[in-house]
Design an enzyme around this catalytic site. Structure first.
Site, PDB file in Angstrom:
ATOM      1  N   SER A  11       0.857  -1.011  -0.117  1.00 19.83           N
ATOM      2  CA  SER A  11       0.065   0.323  -0.031  1.00 19.83           C
ATOM      3  C   SER A  11       0.797   1.224   0.052  1.00 19.83           C
ATOM      4  O   SER A  11       2.023   1.119   0.304  1.00 19.83           O
ATOM      5  CB  SER A  11      -1.083   0.012   1.475  1.00 19.83           C
ATOM      6  OG  SER A  11      -1.761  -1.194   1.478  1.00 19.83           O
ATOM      7  N   GLY A  41       2.481  -6.121   4.592  1.00 18.84           N
ATOM      8  CA  GLY A  41       3.101  -7.348   3.973  1.00 18.84           C
ATOM      9  C   GLY A  41       4.634  -6.584   3.307  1.00 18.84           C
ATOM     10  O   GLY A  41       5.596  -7.048   3.903  1.00 18.84           O
ATOM     11  N   ASN A  43       5.929  -3.815   4.163  1.00 18.23           N
ATOM     12  CA  ASN A  43       6.806  -3.239   5.312  1.00 18.23           C
ATOM     13  C   ASN A  43       7.537  -4.364   5.773  1.00 18.23           C
ATOM     14  O   ASN A  43       8.943  -4.351   5.984  1.00 18.23           O
ATOM     15  CB  ASN A  43       5.780  -2.699   6.539  1.00 18.23           C
ATOM     16  CG  ASN A  43       5.251  -1.441   6.091  1.00 18.23           C
ATOM     17  OD1 ASN A  43       5.381  -0.738   5.336  1.00 18.23           O
ATOM     18  ND2 ASN A  43       4.285  -1.131   6.937  1.00 18.23           N
ATOM     19  N   ASN A 183       0.184  -7.983  19.158  1.00 14.04           N
ATOM     20  CA  ASN A 183       0.501  -7.149  20.094  1.00 14.04           C
ATOM     21  C   ASN A 183      -0.698  -7.166  21.333  1.00 14.04           C
ATOM     22  O   ASN A 183      -1.605  -8.115  21.194  1.00 14.04           O
ATOM     23  CB  ASN A 183       0.305  -5.533  19.815  1.00 14.04           C
ATOM     24  CG  ASN A 183      -0.775  -4.985  19.273  1.00 14.04           C
ATOM     25  OD1 ASN A 183      -1.974  -5.537  19.586  1.00 14.04           O
ATOM     26  ND2 ASN A 183      -0.850  -4.044  18.594  1.00 14.04           N
ATOM     27  N   GLY A 241       6.019  -2.459  14.689  1.00 11.82           N
ATOM     28  CA  GLY A 241       5.685  -4.289  14.642  1.00 11.82           C
ATOM     29  C   GLY A 241       5.915  -4.971  13.525  1.00 11.82           C
ATOM     30  O   GLY A 241       6.628  -5.933  13.554  1.00 11.82           O
ATOM     31  N   ASP A 242       5.931  -4.114  12.216  1.00 12.46           N
ATOM     32  CA  ASP A 242       6.215  -4.984  10.979  1.00 12.46           C
ATOM     33  C   ASP A 242       7.992  -4.980  10.995  1.00 12.46           C
ATOM     34  O   ASP A 242       8.358  -6.039  10.422  1.00 12.46           O
ATOM     35  CB  ASP A 242       5.986  -3.957   9.759  1.00 12.46           C
ATOM     36  CG  ASP A 242       4.561  -3.915   9.968  1.00 12.46           C
ATOM     37  OD1 ASP A 242       3.661  -4.968  10.320  1.00 12.46           O
ATOM     38  OD2 ASP A 242       4.122  -2.791   9.303  1.00 12.46           O
ATOM     39  N   ASN A 266      13.620  -7.057  18.638  1.00 10.25           N
ATOM     40  CA  ASN A 266      13.581  -5.848  19.465  1.00 10.25           C
ATOM     41  C   ASN A 266      14.598  -4.790  19.010  1.00 10.25           C
ATOM     42  O   ASN A 266      14.121  -3.745  18.802  1.00 10.25           O
ATOM     43  CB  ASN A 266      13.766  -6.312  20.709  1.00 10.25           C
ATOM     44  CG  ASN A 266      12.480  -6.732  21.649  1.00 10.25           C
ATOM     45  OD1 ASN A 266      11.257  -6.642  20.910  1.00 10.25           O
ATOM     46  ND2 ASN A 266      12.439  -7.332  22.665  1.00 10.25           N
ATOM     47  N   SER A 272      13.952   1.376  14.193  1.00 11.79           N
ATOM     48  CA  SER A 272      13.012   1.927  13.183  1.00 11.79           C
ATOM     49  C   SER A 272      12.450   3.196  13.724  1.00 11.79           C
ATOM     50  O   SER A 272      11.860   3.866  12.721  1.00 11.79           O
ATOM     51  CB  SER A 272      12.342   0.710  13.000  1.00 11.79           C
ATOM     52  OG  SER A 272      11.223   0.517  13.839  1.00 11.79           O
ATOM     53  N   GLY A 277       8.331   7.385   8.982  1.00 13.41           N
ATOM     54  CA  GLY A 277       7.878   6.421   8.016  1.00 13.41           C
ATOM     55  C   GLY A 277       7.757   5.062   8.435  1.00 13.41           C
ATOM     56  O   GLY A 277       9.126   4.724   9.118  1.00 13.41           O
TER      57      GLY A 277
END
Length: 301
Positions: A11, A41, A43, A183, A241-242, A266, A272, A277
Site C-alpha cells: 500500500s 506485508g 513493510n 500485540n 511491529g512490522d 526488538n 526503526s 515512516g
C-alpha cells in the site's frame, strides 16, 4: 540461501503530523504531509530484505500510478516481485495515518489487497513449499490467511502469523501457525477469555506478544519470559511491529534460537522508530551492527 516469503498487503501511506487529532466535525491545521510506502506485508518484506534476507513478495496491486511506484520500491529494496499481481478493477491499497506526539492512528483501505483470492493462493503452492519461512498478516481476506497457514502446515513450512489488524480468527488456524505475534490488544481480541500469562502458557514457544516499551513476552515451556525492549526517543512508531516481524523472520532463518531471534527483532524495531515512516526507519544490517546493543554471537551476514 534461506528463502523468506511474505504474502500480504502492499500500500501507499498518506501521513499527516499534527499537534492534536481533530474532534468530530473539527478542522485543524496539520504540521507536515508525506507520502510513503507501506502495507504490512510490504513493510515486513522490506524489513527482512534490509537485514540481508532473500525475500519473495506475493500480493496484489492496482494498475494505477501508485502500483508502479510500489513495485519499484520493492525492487529497489532487493525483493523479488514476480509474484505480485496487478488487477484492474480496484485501486492499490492505501493507509491514512495521523501522527501526534510520535504515536499513530491509521485508517486502512484494502483496495487491491482484497482482490487476492483462494485460487491465487493455490497457484503459490510451489513458492510456499520451497520457502524456509512464510510471513502473513491480516491485511488480506481471512479465508486467504487461513489457506496460507493451512498450506504451510501441510508442507511443514514454518509460518509467522502477525494477526494485525486485529479480528477474530478460528482457533484451529491459530494452533497451526508456527509463530503467532500479536500485540497486547490483538491478543485480547484473539483470546478474550485468557489472561496474558494463561495464553502464553497455553502456546509455549509459539505465542509471542509484542508490548511496545514493555518488551516481548513468550513462554519457553518451563516459565514465562520477558525480553526487554531498548530505550529510545520515538520519532514515529509506524511500522515498529512490522520491523520486528521482518527481523524476527531473518533471525529464525539464520538459525538463531527463539530468544535470540526476539532480541534481534526488538533491536531492529527500536532503531526503526527513530526515523519517520513505516519503511523509512527500518535499519540495514550495517546499521544494526553499528548499534551498541548488537550481539556478535548472532552471526547474521
Amino acid at each position: 540461501m534461506s528463502k523468506i516469503t511474505v504474502i500480504g498487503s502492499i500500500s501507499t501511506d498518506f501521513v499527516v503530523t499534527a499537534d492534536k487529532r481533530p474532534e468530530v466535525g473539527e478542522t485543524i491545521t496539520g504540521k507536515e504531509f508525506n507520502t510513503t510506502f507501506g502495507g504490512k506485508g510490504a513493510n515486513q518484506a522490506v524489513a527482512s530484505a534490509r537485514l540481508g534476507g532473500d525475500v519473495y513478495m506475493a500480493g496484489t496491486v492496482g494498475t494505477d500510478i501508485f502500483a508502479t511506484e510500489l513495485l519499484a520500491n520493492l525492487s529497489t529494496n532487493n525483493i523479488h516481485v514476480d509474484y505480485v499481481e496487478p488487477v484492474t478493477h480496484v485501486p492499490s491499497g492505501s493507509a491514512h495515518i495521523t501522527i501526534v506526539d510520535g504515536d499513530n492512528s491509521i485508517v486502512y483501505i484494502p483496495g487491491a489487497n482484497n482482490a487476492i483470492g483462494t485460487k491465487r493462493i493455490e497457484g503459490l503452492s510451489e513458492l510456499i513449499k520451497t520457502s524456509t519461512i512464510v510471513v502473513v498478516q491480516n491485511e488480506l481476506p481471512q479465508e486467504v490467511v487461513d489457506q496460507i497457514i493451512e498450506m504451510c502446515y501441510e508442507f511443514s513450512v514454518k509460518v509467522i502469523y502477525n494477526p494485525a489488524p486485529a479480528r477474530k480468527v478460528n482457533q484451529s488456524v491459530l494452533e497451526k501457525a508456527t509463530y503467532l505475534t500479536p500485540n497486547e490488544s490483538e491478543f485480547k481480541l484473539l483470546f478474550p477469555e485468557l489472561t496474558i500469562s494463561e495464553g502464553l502458557a497455553n502456546y509455549p514457544n509459539q505465542l509471542i506478544i509484542t508490548m511496545g516499551s514493555k518488551g516481548v513476552y513468550y513462554h519457553d515451556g518451563t516459565s514465562e519470559k520477558q525480553i526487554s525492549s531498548y530505550t529510545v526517543t520515538p520519532v514515529d512508531t509506524t511500522g515498529a511491529g512490522d520491523t520486528f516481524n521482518g527481523a524476527f523472520a531473518v533471525a529464525l532463518t539464520a538459525g538463531l534460537d527463539l530468544e535470540s531471534s526476539i532480541r534481534f527483532g526488538n533491536l531492529a524495531a527500536s532503531l526503526s522508530i527513530k526515523k519517520f515512516g513505516a519503511q523509512g526507519g527500518m535499519p540495514s544490517l550495517i546499521e544494526m551492527k553499528e548499534s551498541e546493543h548488537y550481539e556478535k554471537t548472532w552471526h547474521i551476514e
